[in-house]
Design a protein around this motif. Structure first.
Motif, PDB file in Angstrom:
ATOM      1  N   VAL A  43       0.872  -1.177   0.000  1.00  0.00           N
ATOM      2  CA  VAL A  43       0.000   0.000   0.000  1.00  0.00           C
ATOM      3  C   VAL A  43       0.907   1.224   0.000  1.00  0.00           C
ATOM      4  CG1 VAL A  43      -1.844   1.203   1.212  1.00  0.00           C
ATOM      5  CG2 VAL A  43      -1.713  -1.291   1.328  1.00  0.00           C
ATOM      6  N   ARG A  44       0.632   2.142  -0.908  1.00  0.00           N
ATOM      7  CA  ARG A  44       1.445   3.365  -1.008  1.00  0.00           C
ATOM      8  C   ARG A  44       1.137   4.290   0.162  1.00  0.00           C
ATOM      9  NH1 ARG A  44       0.034   4.014  -7.351  1.00  0.00           N
ATOM     10  NH2 ARG A  44       1.530   2.475  -8.083  1.00  0.00           N
ATOM     11  N   THR A  45       2.109   4.421   1.064  1.00  0.00           N
ATOM     12  CA  THR A  45       1.909   5.252   2.254  1.00  0.00           C
ATOM     13  C   THR A  45       3.126   6.097   2.613  1.00  0.00           C
ATOM     14  OG1 THR A  45       2.571   3.405   3.667  1.00  0.00           O
ATOM     15  CG2 THR A  45       0.194   3.704   3.296  1.00  0.00           C
ATOM     16  N   ASP A  46       4.213   6.029   1.848  1.00  0.00           N
ATOM     17  CA  ASP A  46       5.428   6.756   2.206  1.00  0.00           C
ATOM     18  C   ASP A  46       5.183   8.263   2.146  1.00  0.00           C
ATOM     19  OD1 ASP A  46       7.935   7.861   2.549  1.00  0.00           O
ATOM     20  OD2 ASP A  46       8.934   6.529   1.119  1.00  0.00           O
ATOM     21  N   PRO A  47       5.206   8.951   3.303  1.00  0.00           N
ATOM     22  CA  PRO A  47       4.919  10.383   3.323  1.00  0.00           C
ATOM     23  C   PRO A  47       5.958  11.220   2.578  1.00  0.00           C
ATOM     24  CG  PRO A  47       5.698   9.668   5.474  1.00  0.00           C
ATOM     25  CD  PRO A  47       5.526   8.438   4.631  1.00  0.00           C
ATOM     26  N   GLU A  48       7.143  10.677   2.364  1.00  0.00           N
ATOM     27  CA  GLU A  48       8.171  11.404   1.619  1.00  0.00           C
ATOM     28  C   GLU A  48       7.909  11.400   0.114  1.00  0.00           C
ATOM     29  OE1 GLU A  48      12.063  10.093   2.710  1.00  0.00           O
ATOM     30  OE2 GLU A  48      11.656  10.337   4.849  1.00  0.00           O
ATOM     31  N   GLN A  49       6.952  10.564  -0.330  1.00  0.00           N
ATOM     32  CA  GLN A  49       6.691  10.454  -1.760  1.00  0.00           C
ATOM     33  C   GLN A  49       5.264  10.830  -2.148  1.00  0.00           C
ATOM     34  OE1 GLN A  49       8.308   7.168  -3.899  1.00  0.00           O
ATOM     35  NE2 GLN A  49       9.719   6.657  -2.255  1.00  0.00           N
ATOM     36  N   GLY A  50       4.549  11.460  -1.255  1.00  0.00           N
ATOM     37  CA  GLY A  50       3.203  11.897  -1.625  1.00  0.00           C
ATOM     38  C   GLY A  50       2.267  11.940  -0.444  1.00  0.00           C
ATOM     39  N   ILE A  51       1.069  12.371  -0.742  1.00  0.00           N
ATOM     40  CA  ILE A  51       0.008  12.415   0.261  1.00  0.00           C
ATOM     41  C   ILE A  51      -0.905  11.239  -0.040  1.00  0.00           C
ATOM     42  CG2 ILE A  51      -1.918  13.756   1.170  1.00  0.00           C
ATOM     43  CD1 ILE A  51      -0.370  16.257   0.224  1.00  0.00           C
ATOM     44  N   TRP A  52      -0.996  10.329   0.882  1.00  0.00           N
ATOM     45  CA  TRP A  52      -1.688   9.057   0.654  1.00  0.00           C
ATOM     46  C   TRP A  52      -2.796   8.848   1.673  1.00  0.00           C
ATOM     47  CZ3 TRP A  52       0.003   7.516  -3.858  1.00  0.00           C
ATOM     48  CH2 TRP A  52       1.303   7.820  -4.242  1.00  0.00           C
TER      49      TRP A  52
END
Length: 155
Positions: A43-52
């Motif tokens: 699941v895309r959750t990396d805060p350094e790579q976007g708002i998820w």
């Protein structure tokens, strides 16, 4: 209440971590309940790579045992089913298998089985428009006939 998840997968990542189980036995940071060999999705959750935010909310709602229908974007068909297994918050899988990216929360896909189901068939059962396809991890809402879909597709 059982939650049904529609999981769209890109071909490269599918081949890397879902088509066959991957070996994670050398990972000492892995939670004890996470299998040493597993099919894995993230699941895309990396805060350094976007708002998820939507993904984070979905991740918080996912539970071990929830049924999954896996939609391969390359074929526009549902081509696997399974259940949510244990979770792991890690950069290892995304860095080792997915060449970076924002998916740092992963889960094992248990009871994995290949299927071949038209997108329109799933849409018909769930009451979606015929041209609907899941974009991002998709939780089927409570007002849809989830149990009917689970029975029909034997998830």
């Amino acid at each position: 209440m059982t939650q049904l998840w529609l999981v769209p997968v890109d071909e490269r990542s599918f081949q890397q971590t879902l088509a066959e189980p991957i070996n994670l036995s050398n990972q000492t940071q892995k939670p004890d309940e996470f299998p040493d060999r597993a099919r894995v999705w993230g699941v895309r959750t990396d805060p350094e790579q976007g708002i998820w935010e939507r993904n984070r909310r979905n991740l918080e709602r996912m539970e071990t045992g929830d049924p999954l229908l896996i939609y391969r974007n390359s074929t526009s068909r549902y081509q696997a089913k399974g259940q949510v297994g244990p979770f792991w918050h890690t950069e290892y899988v995304r860095d080792e298998f997915w060449n970076g990216g924002p998916a740092i929360d992963v889960f094992a896909v248990e009871e994995y089985e290949e299927i071949d189901v038209d997108r329109e068939d799933v849409n018909n059962v769930l009451g979606y428009e015929s041209n609907f396809w899941p974009q991002g991890l998709w939780r089927v809402s409570d007002n849809r006939p989830t149990e009917r879909a689970i029975r029909q597709f034997e998830i």
